[in-house]
Motif scaffolding. Structure first.
Motif, PDB file in Angstrom:
ATOM      1  N   ASN A 101      53.361  12.560  28.345  1.00 49.92           N
ATOM      2  CA  ASN A 101      52.289  12.562  28.627  1.00 49.92           C
ATOM      3  C   ASN A 101      51.853  12.802  30.214  1.00 49.92           C
ATOM      4  OD1 ASN A 101      49.370  12.953  28.339  1.00 49.92           O
ATOM      5  ND2 ASN A 101      49.211  10.672  27.082  1.00 49.92           N
ATOM      6  N   MET A 102      50.811  13.371  30.655  1.00 50.53           N
ATOM      7  CA  MET A 102      50.502  13.633  32.001  1.00 50.53           C
ATOM      8  C   MET A 102      49.049  13.871  32.256  1.00 50.53           C
ATOM      9  SD  MET A 102      51.847  17.700  31.754  1.00 50.53           S
ATOM     10  CE  MET A 102      50.942  18.285  33.269  1.00 50.53           C
ATOM     11  N   ASP A 103      48.759  13.876  33.651  1.00 51.40           N
ATOM     12  CA  ASP A 103      47.213  14.408  33.852  1.00 51.40           C
ATOM     13  C   ASP A 103      47.306  15.821  33.526  1.00 51.40           C
ATOM     14  OD1 ASP A 103      45.738  12.331  35.349  1.00 51.40           O
ATOM     15  OD2 ASP A 103      47.311  12.102  36.511  1.00 51.40           O
ATOM     16  N   GLU A 104      46.018  16.361  32.947  1.00 46.16           N
ATOM     17  CA  GLU A 104      45.864  17.654  32.677  1.00 46.16           C
ATOM     18  C   GLU A 104      46.194  18.630  33.617  1.00 46.16           C
ATOM     19  OE1 GLU A 104      42.375  20.610  30.653  1.00 46.16           O
ATOM     20  OE2 GLU A 104      41.937  18.522  31.349  1.00 46.16           O
ATOM     21  N   PHE A 105      47.164  19.741  33.445  1.00 44.64           N
ATOM     22  CA  PHE A 105      47.656  20.770  34.121  1.00 44.64           C
ATOM     23  C   PHE A 105      48.201  20.152  35.621  1.00 44.64           C
ATOM     24  CE2 PHE A 105      45.341  23.425  31.438  1.00 44.64           C
ATOM     25  CZ  PHE A 105      46.296  24.673  31.304  1.00 44.64           C
ATOM     26  N   VAL A 176      65.325  23.528  42.790  1.00 46.06           N
ATOM     27  CA  VAL A 176      65.419  23.568  41.457  1.00 46.06           C
ATOM     28  C   VAL A 176      64.627  24.524  41.013  1.00 46.06           C
ATOM     29  CG1 VAL A 176      64.785  22.224  39.428  1.00 46.06           C
ATOM     30  CG2 VAL A 176      65.836  21.015  41.206  1.00 46.06           C
ATOM     31  N   SER A 177      64.948  25.398  39.823  1.00 44.27           N
ATOM     32  CA  SER A 177      64.268  26.542  39.573  1.00 44.27           C
ATOM     33  C   SER A 177      62.792  26.047  38.841  1.00 44.27           C
ATOM     34  CB  SER A 177      65.037  27.211  38.386  1.00 44.27           C
ATOM     35  OG  SER A 177      64.085  28.051  37.644  1.00 44.27           O
ATOM     36  N   ARG A 178      61.949  26.872  39.059  1.00 43.04           N
ATOM     37  CA  ARG A 178      60.696  26.442  38.523  1.00 43.04           C
ATOM     38  C   ARG A 178      60.403  27.516  37.500  1.00 43.04           C
ATOM     39  NH1 ARG A 178      56.415  27.966  41.086  1.00 43.04           N
ATOM     40  NH2 ARG A 178      57.377  29.499  42.629  1.00 43.04           N
ATOM     41  N   PHE A 179      61.328  28.042  36.925  1.00 40.04           N
ATOM     42  CA  PHE A 179      61.153  29.039  35.651  1.00 40.04           C
ATOM     43  C   PHE A 179      60.931  28.291  34.446  1.00 40.04           C
ATOM     44  CE2 PHE A 179      62.824  31.421  32.024  1.00 40.04           C
ATOM     45  CZ  PHE A 179      62.014  32.587  32.161  1.00 40.04           C
ATOM     46  N   GLY A 180      59.722  28.460  33.904  1.00 39.49           N
ATOM     47  CA  GLY A 180      59.372  27.570  32.651  1.00 39.49           C
ATOM     48  C   GLY A 180      58.495  26.435  33.018  1.00 39.49           C
ATOM     49  N   LEU A 181      58.029  26.250  34.332  1.00 42.14           N
ATOM     50  CA  LEU A 181      57.111  25.308  34.634  1.00 42.14           C
ATOM     51  C   LEU A 181      55.714  25.963  34.753  1.00 42.14           C
ATOM     52  CD1 LEU A 181      56.351  22.482  36.024  1.00 42.14           C
ATOM     53  CD2 LEU A 181      56.662  23.497  38.167  1.00 42.14           C
ATOM     54  N   VAL A 182      54.745  25.449  33.916  1.00 43.41           N
ATOM     55  CA  VAL A 182      53.521  25.868  33.913  1.00 43.41           C
ATOM     56  C   VAL A 182      52.918  25.677  35.267  1.00 43.41           C
ATOM     57  CG1 VAL A 182      51.202  26.072  32.948  1.00 43.41           C
ATOM     58  CG2 VAL A 182      53.458  25.440  31.655  1.00 43.41           C
ATOM     59  N   ALA A 183      52.301  26.851  36.076  1.00 44.21           N
ATOM     60  CA  ALA A 183      52.070  26.636  37.392  1.00 44.21           C
ATOM     61  C   ALA A 183      50.825  25.996  37.486  1.00 44.21           C
ATOM     62  CB  ALA A 183      51.886  28.184  38.031  1.00 44.21           C
ATOM     63  N   PHE A 184      50.960  25.088  38.803  1.00 44.61           N
ATOM     64  CA  PHE A 184      49.387  24.417  39.328  1.00 44.61           C
ATOM     65  C   PHE A 184      49.091  25.212  40.462  1.00 44.61           C
ATOM     66  CE2 PHE A 184      47.929  20.249  41.356  1.00 44.61           C
ATOM     67  CZ  PHE A 184      46.974  20.809  41.746  1.00 44.61           C
ATOM     68  N   ALA A 185      49.879  24.698  41.644  1.00 48.66           N
ATOM     69  CA  ALA A 185      49.989  25.613  42.995  1.00 48.66           C
ATOM     70  C   ALA A 185      51.282  25.953  43.390  1.00 48.66           C
ATOM     71  CB  ALA A 185      49.528  24.398  43.874  1.00 48.66           C
ATOM     72  N   SER A 186      51.550  27.046  42.982  1.00 47.43           N
ATOM     73  CA  SER A 186      52.891  27.601  43.045  1.00 47.43           C
ATOM     74  C   SER A 186      53.602  27.402  44.291  1.00 47.43           C
ATOM     75  CB  SER A 186      53.059  29.179  42.861  1.00 47.43           C
ATOM     76  OG  SER A 186      52.222  29.339  41.522  1.00 47.43           O
ATOM     77  N   SER A 187      53.003  27.529  45.388  1.00 43.77           N
ATOM     78  CA  SER A 187      53.772  27.316  46.750  1.00 43.77           C
ATOM     79  C   SER A 187      54.249  25.640  46.961  1.00 43.77           C
ATOM     80  CB  SER A 187      52.784  27.816  47.766  1.00 43.77           C
ATOM     81  OG  SER A 187      51.742  26.942  48.086  1.00 43.77           O
ATOM     82  N   LEU A 188      53.627  24.791  46.082  1.00 43.88           N
ATOM     83  CA  LEU A 188      53.677  23.428  46.196  1.00 43.88           C
ATOM     84  C   LEU A 188      54.609  22.764  45.148  1.00 43.88           C
ATOM     85  CD1 LEU A 188      50.352  22.482  47.710  1.00 43.88           C
ATOM     86  CD2 LEU A 188      52.174  22.551  48.991  1.00 43.88           C
ATOM     87  N   ASP A 189      54.611  23.402  43.939  1.00 44.02           N
ATOM     88  CA  ASP A 189      55.158  22.855  42.762  1.00 44.02           C
ATOM     89  C   ASP A 189      56.553  22.832  42.862  1.00 44.02           C
ATOM     90  OD1 ASP A 189      52.744  23.035  41.546  1.00 44.02           O
ATOM     91  OD2 ASP A 189      52.847  24.615  40.219  1.00 44.02           O
ATOM     92  N   GLN A 190      57.071  21.830  42.193  1.00 47.38           N
ATOM     93  CA  GLN A 190      58.646  21.347  41.999  1.00 47.38           C
ATOM     94  C   GLN A 190      58.909  20.538  40.997  1.00 47.38           C
ATOM     95  OE1 GLN A 190      61.558  23.052  44.465  1.00 47.38           O
ATOM     96  NE2 GLN A 190      61.768  22.483  42.226  1.00 47.38           N
ATOM     97  N   ILE A 191      60.112  20.965  40.284  1.00 48.09           N
ATOM     98  CA  ILE A 191      60.483  20.112  39.182  1.00 48.09           C
ATOM     99  C   ILE A 191      61.357  19.012  39.811  1.00 48.09           C
ATOM    100  CG2 ILE A 191      61.903  19.956  37.266  1.00 48.09           C
ATOM    101  CD1 ILE A 191      60.917  22.919  36.371  1.00 48.09           C
ATOM    102  N   GLY A 192      61.117  17.695  39.537  1.00 43.78           N
ATOM    103  CA  GLY A 192      62.282  16.786  39.747  1.00 43.78           C
ATOM    104  C   GLY A 192      62.409  15.785  38.813  1.00 43.78           C
TER     105      GLY A 192
END
Length: 372
Positions: A101-105, A176-192
């Motif tokens: 679960n998470m905050d929406e988007f 880390v690759s963002r492929f498959g991460l639903v975008a919120f703010a593309s220049s800031l998003d990062q999977i960790g």
């Protein structure tokens, strides 16, 4: 208890009462997959993550499992592919138990803004777990998984990790690759990653890090040996302490704890230097302009035409309006409106363009500090 029995118990526990409301959905085939991994362990051909149970934040695509982003607009969306990080986990025999679960988007810092209800903190269920990756942090802290994936745009791994008393890291952008991460703010998003300890966190990060041709922002830089580097200790390491981080609004208890940790690092042989990041006071304002602007652009794809919720009661315009009105929660709507405003013709130069210029100044502060 062998691995498959443990997975069976965890799965049943989540199905019975979903502790902390940490999960949105689970993999019904997890027990069968755990038996296959268990056999690999016995045969001596298992990967680095064999025996580890992993949760995946529900904005990261797992083929065959719903990826909802905790939103009503995507509540029935099932992706036809895996995110790159998921493929890397599966290759190393990690067992993905389900989606957290998470905050929406990923828009929030408390994990209260979810279509599926708020997440509770395992440390104290009357408190929030932080956000937006609160479900992943709660699942690790509550013993539902060994480690978990999250995403971090403006603190969404680091903050819930702190709130729930686990280890979390936002890797450098492009690590880390963002492929498959639903975008919120593309220049800031990062999977960790989240883990119960530093070693588990390092293990999972070492698996998911590395170049991916499917993500044009992913850097082709060799992945270091995180375990070996941890064993080196901190002797000789130069650590900068920004003086601007100890200003107005900092809780006294937090300040004392941070300073205690700094003294421990110094005792371990690290060299501590006070530095200045003079544009720190502009960071939050800059973040909220850039992040909402990019969100406004990225979320325009949810229009009721291609996938996700579609409310069709009239003409094309009413379909757009009704789908977004019913599908998005209030916090997401608020950020879309803010982002659309700062991108509008009359305000672009006053807000978005200026924020990008200030962003360069903020980056320059850090580059200067590291060059010194």
């Amino acid at each position: 208890m062998d691995f498959s029995d443990r997975v069976k118990d965890l799965l049943q526990r989540i199905k019975n009462d979903n502790p902390y409301n940490a999960f949105i959905n689970v993999d019904e085939d997890a027990v069968e997959k755990s038996r296959e991994i268990q056999q690999k362990i016995k045969d001596g051909r298992a990967g680095r993550l064999a025996g580890k149970v992993i949760g995946v934040k529900d904005n990261i695509c797992v083929k065959g499992l719903p990826t909802t982003c905790a939103s009503g607009i995507l509540k029935d969306f099932v992706p036809p592919y895996n995110a790159t990080v998921v493929n890397k986990i599966l290759k190393e025999d990690g067992l993905i138990l389900g989606k957290t679960n998470m905050d929406e988007f990923a828009m929030g810092s408390s994990s209260e803004h979810s279509f599926f209800g708020a997440v509770r903190n395992p440390v104290d269920e009357s408190k929030v777990p932080g956000g937006s990756s609160g479900g992943s942090a709660a699942a690790v802290a509550g013993g539902l998984v060994d480690m978990a994936l999250g995403s971090d745009t403006g603190g969404s791994i680091r903050q819930p990790a702190a709130f729930c008393g686990v280890v979390g890291i936002k890797p450098t952008y492009g690590r880390v690759s963002r492929f498959g991460l639903v975008a919120f703010a593309s220049s800031l998003d990062q999977i960790g990653v989240f883990g119960k300890n530093v070693y588990d966190t390092a293990l999972l990060l070492s698996v998911i890090a590395g170049y991916d041709s499917m993500d044009s922002t992913c850097m082709d830089v060799p992945v270091g040996n995180y375990f070996r580097d941890m064993e080196k200790g901190v002797k000789g390491l130069r650590i900068g302490i920004p003086q601007e981080y100890f200003g107005e609004g900092l809780d006294k208890e937090i300040e004392e704890r941070v300073k205690f940790c700094v003294s421990e690092l110094e005792k371990g042989g690290a060299k501590i230097a006070e530095i200045s990041l003079p544009h720190t006071k502009y960071t939050i304002a800059t973040y909220y302009i850039i992040a909402t602007a990019e969100a406004s652009s990225n979320l325009a794809r949810y229009d009721g035409v291609k996938y996700g919720l579609s409310v069709r009661k009239g003409n094309l315009d009413s379909m757009y309006d009704d789908t977004r009105h019913q599908g998005f929660g209030n916090e997401v709507k608020r950020r879309i409106m803010l982002g659309t405003y700062v991108l509008s013709a009359g305000y672009y130069d006053a807000y978005y363009s200026k924020a990008q210029k200030v962003r360069r100044l903020i980056k320059g502060d850090f580059m200067k500090a590291f060059d010194n």
